[in-house]
Design an enzyme around this catalytic site. Sequence first.
Site, PDB file in Angstrom:
ATOM      1  N   THR A 110      -4.960   7.819   5.705  1.00  0.00           N
ATOM      2  CA  THR A 110      -4.940   6.383   5.941  1.00  0.00           C
ATOM      3  C   THR A 110      -3.549   5.913   6.342  1.00  0.00           C
ATOM      4  OG1 THR A 110      -5.157   4.231   4.819  1.00  0.00           O
ATOM      5  CG2 THR A 110      -4.553   6.091   3.453  1.00  0.00           C
ATOM      6  N   ASP A 111      -3.497   4.795   7.066  1.00  0.00           N
ATOM      7  CA  ASP A 111      -2.200   4.208   7.393  1.00  0.00           C
ATOM      8  C   ASP A 111      -1.546   3.560   6.181  1.00  0.00           C
ATOM      9  OD1 ASP A 111      -3.935   2.046   7.187  1.00  0.00           O
ATOM     10  OD2 ASP A 111      -3.447   1.193   9.143  1.00  0.00           O
ATOM     11  N   GLU A 112      -2.289   3.411   5.082  1.00  0.00           N
ATOM     12  CA  GLU A 112      -1.721   2.762   3.896  1.00  0.00           C
ATOM     13  C   GLU A 112      -0.612   3.585   3.248  1.00  0.00           C
ATOM     14  OE1 GLU A 112      -4.315   0.718   1.188  1.00  0.00           O
ATOM     15  OE2 GLU A 112      -5.950   0.757   2.640  1.00  0.00           O
TER      16      GLU A 112
ATOM     17  N   TYR B 177      -4.065   3.970  -5.039  1.00  0.00           N
ATOM     18  CA  TYR B 177      -4.853   4.626  -3.986  1.00  0.00           C
ATOM     19  C   TYR B 177      -3.951   5.237  -2.921  1.00  0.00           C
ATOM     20  CZ  TYR B 177      -7.149   4.881   0.553  1.00  0.00           C
ATOM     21  OH  TYR B 177      -7.565   5.291   1.794  1.00  0.00           O
TER      22      TYR B 177
ATOM     23  N   LYS C 105      -3.152   9.243  -1.710  1.00  0.00           N
ATOM     24  CA  LYS C 105      -3.378   9.736  -0.347  1.00  0.00           C
ATOM     25  C   LYS C 105      -2.078  10.289   0.243  1.00  0.00           C
ATOM     26  CE  LYS C 105      -6.488   9.803   1.907  1.00  0.00           C
ATOM     27  NZ  LYS C 105      -7.515  10.884   2.096  1.00  0.00           N
TER      28      LYS C 105
END
Length: 340
Positions: A129-131, A156, A160
């Site tokens: 994810t870009d998060e 979260y 990741k």
Amino acid sequence: MPDTTFEPKRIVVTGGCGFIGSNFVHHVVREHPGVHVTVLDKLTYAGNPDNIAGLPSDRVELVVGDICDADLVDRLVSETDAVVHYAAESHNDNSIADPSPFLKTNVEGTYTLIEACRRHGARYHHVSTDEVYGDLALDDPARFTEETPYRPSSPYSSTKASSDLLVRAWARTFGLRATISNCSNNYGPYQHVEKFIPRQVTNLIDGVRPKLYGDGRNVRDWIHTEDHSSAVWCILTRGRIGETYLIGADGELDNITVLREILKAFGRPEDDFDWVRDRPGHDRRYAIDATKLRRELGWEPRRTDFAAGLAETIRWYRDNEAWWRPAKEATEARYAAQGQ
């Protein structure tokens, strides 16, 4: 463009009954008829076997199991050419309430998979994810690139980020045949009703006013899940080993704009929603620069008309109430308990 193409005949897709994973399974079945898919899914609340129902049984096999089950993972990987890893705990609010499942699935699960791929020489693609990059200021013209430092801000996104770093280390130290992709926010069919767009759409179907976090100015970079699927296949088969590719479709929109588009599609006034208190640590803006993917591998998004894609997604939820209805009540009860 790469000179060689990896042509798998058998792949394992973890989390293939979830939203993005199941859309990838549909994409592979439709676009690559010579490929057999084994879906490994624990069938948590976000995994629904109905997401892959109706696909040909000689092409798609569902194995219900945990990616942390080393013996099961080893057996499946020993029989495949490649693993595409979608399985993850992925909801920020849930990670704030209880981080432990995120550590178990996102970190330990990834370790189990890459160890099996290392033993058996299977190719591995890691969907992220870009998060992991944190967020950008609203007035910052910059976008995330493959060189952006990691700055995760939630349980979260930190798990990741941890899993991404494991894959990078295994590729460098052990020669794992791995690629990584970090993608922006997906939308489309089969997305759980806890997520932003499906929650607003299903509330409106039920005649309930939607709810919007904070000031509504948080920006997300939206991509249709079909474009994400085609990009992942492109990276799996033609990406350079050890490389990371960012996937995005230049779809930056703030949350209030998305909500107003949904309200418009329902013929409702643009202010027909309720404000709720913001989520702790709510990232301000995500934006993806997918130049490397486009330049090196020639990939381009096809579903770039957000309004058209949104209208199609709304139709899907209208037409598939039996799919989302069983999860709706429990989801809203959980949000209510959090004051959201």
